[in-house]
Design a protein around this motif. Structure first.
Motif, PDB file in Angstrom:
ATOM      1  N   GLY A 106       0.776  -1.230   0.000  1.00 33.19           N
ATOM      2  CA  GLY A 106       0.000   0.000   0.000  1.00 33.19           C
ATOM      3  C   GLY A 106       0.813   1.288   0.000  1.00 33.19           C
ATOM      4  O   GLY A 106       0.251   2.376  -0.079  1.00 33.19           O
ATOM      5  N   VAL A 107       2.141   1.168   0.088  1.00 36.18           N
ATOM      6  CA  VAL A 107       2.976   2.380   0.169  1.00 36.18           C
ATOM      7  C   VAL A 107       2.896   3.169  -1.142  1.00 36.18           C
ATOM      8  O   VAL A 107       2.736   4.397  -1.134  1.00 36.18           O
ATOM      9  CB  VAL A 107       4.446   2.020   0.492  1.00 36.18           C
ATOM     10  CG1 VAL A 107       5.315   3.274   0.504  1.00 36.18           C
ATOM     11  CG2 VAL A 107       4.531   1.278   1.825  1.00 36.18           C
ATOM     12  N   SER A 130       4.856   8.067 -17.387  1.00 29.62           N
ATOM     13  CA  SER A 130       5.147   7.123 -18.460  1.00 29.62           C
ATOM     14  C   SER A 130       5.353   5.755 -17.851  1.00 29.62           C
ATOM     15  O   SER A 130       6.042   5.622 -16.838  1.00 29.62           O
ATOM     16  CB  SER A 130       6.412   7.579 -19.193  1.00 29.62           C
ATOM     17  OG  SER A 130       6.820   6.596 -20.121  1.00 29.62           O
ATOM     18  N   VAL A 131       4.748   4.730 -18.455  1.00 22.92           N
ATOM     19  CA  VAL A 131       4.862   3.372 -17.901  1.00 22.92           C
ATOM     20  C   VAL A 131       4.907   2.363 -19.045  1.00 22.92           C
ATOM     21  O   VAL A 131       4.234   2.547 -20.064  1.00 22.92           O
ATOM     22  CB  VAL A 131       3.680   3.083 -16.933  1.00 22.92           C
ATOM     23  CG1 VAL A 131       2.337   3.183 -17.615  1.00 22.92           C
ATOM     24  CG2 VAL A 131       3.848   1.737 -16.229  1.00 22.92           C
TER      25      VAL A 131
HETATM   26  C1  LIG Z   1       5.163   0.389  -8.803  1.00 16.73           C
HETATM   27  C2  LIG Z   1       5.390   0.616  -7.313  1.00 16.73           C
HETATM   28  C3  LIG Z   1       5.820   2.059  -7.092  1.00 16.73           C
HETATM   29  C4  LIG Z   1       4.032   0.377  -6.597  1.00 16.73           C
HETATM   30  O1  LIG Z   1       4.238   0.550  -5.212  1.00 16.73           O
HETATM   31  P1  LIG Z   1       3.727  -0.568  -4.192  1.00 16.73           P
HETATM   32  O2  LIG Z   1       3.929  -0.044  -2.830  1.00 16.73           O
HETATM   33  O3  LIG Z   1       4.354  -1.857  -4.538  1.00 16.73           O
HETATM   34  O4  LIG Z   1       2.168  -0.598  -4.573  1.00 16.73           O
HETATM   35  P2  LIG Z   1       0.918  -0.823  -3.631  1.00 16.73           P
HETATM   36  O5  LIG Z   1       1.256  -1.817  -2.565  1.00 16.73           O
HETATM   37  O6  LIG Z   1       0.394   0.488  -3.192  1.00 16.73           O
HETATM   38  O7  LIG Z   1      -0.053  -1.541  -4.629  1.00 16.73           O
HETATM   39  C5  LIG Z   1      -0.793  -0.855  -5.563  1.00 16.73           C
HETATM   40  C6  LIG Z   1      -1.598  -1.850  -6.368  1.00 16.73           C
HETATM   41  O8  LIG Z   1      -0.749  -2.625  -7.186  1.00 16.73           O
HETATM   42  C7  LIG Z   1      -0.946  -4.022  -6.915  1.00 16.73           C
HETATM   43  N1  LIG Z   1       0.318  -4.688  -6.888  1.00 16.73           N
HETATM   44  C8  LIG Z   1       1.331  -4.425  -6.035  1.00 16.73           C
HETATM   45  N2  LIG Z   1       2.388  -5.225  -6.337  1.00 16.73           N
HETATM   46  C9  LIG Z   1       1.996  -5.989  -7.387  1.00 16.73           C
HETATM   47  C10 LIG Z   1       2.639  -6.989  -8.154  1.00 16.73           C
HETATM   48  N3  LIG Z   1       3.900  -7.372  -7.891  1.00 16.73           N
HETATM   49  N4  LIG Z   1       1.967  -7.541  -9.190  1.00 16.73           N
HETATM   50  C11 LIG Z   1       0.704  -7.155  -9.468  1.00 16.73           C
HETATM   51  N5  LIG Z   1       0.038  -6.191  -8.777  1.00 16.73           N
HETATM   52  C12 LIG Z   1       0.676  -5.636  -7.745  1.00 16.73           C
HETATM   53  C13 LIG Z   1      -1.586  -4.119  -5.563  1.00 16.73           C
HETATM   54  O9  LIG Z   1      -2.370  -5.261  -5.534  1.00 16.73           O
HETATM   55  C14 LIG Z   1      -2.300  -2.831  -5.420  1.00 16.73           C
HETATM   56  O10 LIG Z   1      -3.601  -2.938  -5.839  1.00 16.73           O
HETATM   57  P3  LIG Z   1      -4.752  -3.127  -4.731  1.00 16.73           P
HETATM   58  O11 LIG Z   1      -4.685  -1.898  -3.865  1.00 16.73           O
HETATM   59  O12 LIG Z   1      -5.969  -3.212  -5.578  1.00 16.73           O
HETATM   60  O13 LIG Z   1      -4.396  -4.360  -3.984  1.00 16.73           O
HETATM   61  C15 LIG Z   1       6.459  -0.327  -6.699  1.00 16.73           C
HETATM   62  O14 LIG Z   1       5.999  -1.661  -6.774  1.00 16.73           O
HETATM   63  C16 LIG Z   1       7.810  -0.234  -7.377  1.00 16.73           C
HETATM   64  O15 LIG Z   1       8.640   0.585  -7.007  1.00 16.73           O
HETATM   65  N6  LIG Z   1       8.061  -1.105  -8.371  1.00 16.73           N
HETATM   66  C17 LIG Z   1       9.329  -1.126  -9.088  1.00 16.73           C
HETATM   67  C18 LIG Z   1       9.598   0.119  -9.881  1.00 16.73           C
HETATM   68  C19 LIG Z   1       8.472   0.478 -10.832  1.00 16.73           C
HETATM   69  O16 LIG Z   1       7.917  -0.377 -11.514  1.00 16.73           O
HETATM   70  N7  LIG Z   1       8.152   1.768 -10.851  1.00 16.73           N
HETATM   71  C20 LIG Z   1       7.153   2.308 -11.726  1.00 16.73           C
HETATM   72  C21 LIG Z   1       7.743   2.639 -13.046  1.00 16.73           C
HETATM   73  S1  LIG Z   1       6.548   3.447 -14.069  1.00 16.73           S
END
Ligand SMILES: CC(C)(COP(=O)(O)OP(=O)(O)OC[C@H]1O[C@@H](n2cnc3c(N)ncnc32)[C@H](O)[C@@H]1OP(=O)(O)O)[C@@H](O)C(=O)NCCC(=O)NCCS
Length: 163
Positions: A106-107, A130-131
């Motif tokens: 959730g962060v 952008s993603v």
């Molecule tokens: C993308 C990122 C910032 C999201 O932050 P996070 O703290 O992991 O996300 P959250 O826990 O708030 O989850 C947000 C939603 O994504 C979903 N989610 C989280 N991790 C997931 C995973 N590995 N696969 C699929 N869905 C996922 C969650 O289920 C959540 O949805 P919900 O609230 O309906 O359950 C983080 O995972 C990250 O830094 N990832 C690597 C770098 C990256 O991809 N950055 C974005 C580049 S555009």
């Protein structure tokens, strides 16, 4: 229970934001680009170079020991020096990253909400990002009100209205 709080980003957060840019560059399983390689890329470097400029703003999630665990921030780019999610002059671009151990708790969503609130308060009408097509974060962004406005070969540009 996840123990973290969110505070505004400050100038000394630059090195941590660089860490988060490296995380974003390495989101795909099996990809591990070294920090110097990522930060030598002008596009990635552009997200953090000279942090914190007057128009930059961000939020940082910190753990119980005040150590940063994630960040979201925005920056304005000029039309002649765009980053990846450029849509128009005056529309800030969002960048986000959470440390691996803290993901999926959730962060990221909390950071996005705090940052979009900050952008709205600062008077911006839109925010962009952008993603890559296959990054799960796509679904997170959609659920936070972002819509695809441009589709490229590998990436989408997504915009959220802040009104
Ligand atoms: C993308 C990122 C910032 C999201 O932050 P996070 O703290 O992991 O996300 P959250 O826990 O708030 O989850 C947000 C939603 O994504 C979903 N989610 C989280 N991790 C997931 C995973 N590995 N696969 C699929 N869905 C996922 C969650 O289920 C959540 O949805 P919900 O609230 O309906 O359950 C983080 O995972 C990250 O830094 N990832 C690597 C770098 C990256 O991809 N950055 C974005 C580049 S555009």
């Amino acid at each position: 229970m996840v123990d973290y709080t969110i505070r505004p980003a400050i100038p000394s957060d630059g090195a941590f934001l660089a860490d988060m840019v490296v995380e974003a560059a390495n989101w795909r399983a099996g990809v591990n680009r070294p920090r110097p390689t990522v930060l030598a890329d002008p596009v990635y470097r552009g997200y953090i170079a000279g942090w914190q400029r007057p128009a930059d703003a961000g939020v940082v999630a910190i753990d119980g020991d005040a150590k940063p665990i994630g960040a979201a921030w925005y920056r304005l780019f000029a039309a002649d020096a765009p980053a990846r999610g450029f849509v128009a002059t005056g529309v800030p671009e969002l960048i986000i990253g959470v440390r691996p151990l803290w993901r999926a708790q959730g962060v990221g969503r909390a950071l996005m909400r705090a940052l979009t609130d900050a952008a709205r308060t600062a008077g911006f009408a839109r925010i962009t990002l952008s993603v890559e097509h296959d990054n799960f974060a796509h679904a997170l962004y959609r659920s936070e009100g972002f819509s695809v406005v441009e589709t490229g070969r590998d990436r989408d540009t997504m915009v959220r209205l802040l009104g």
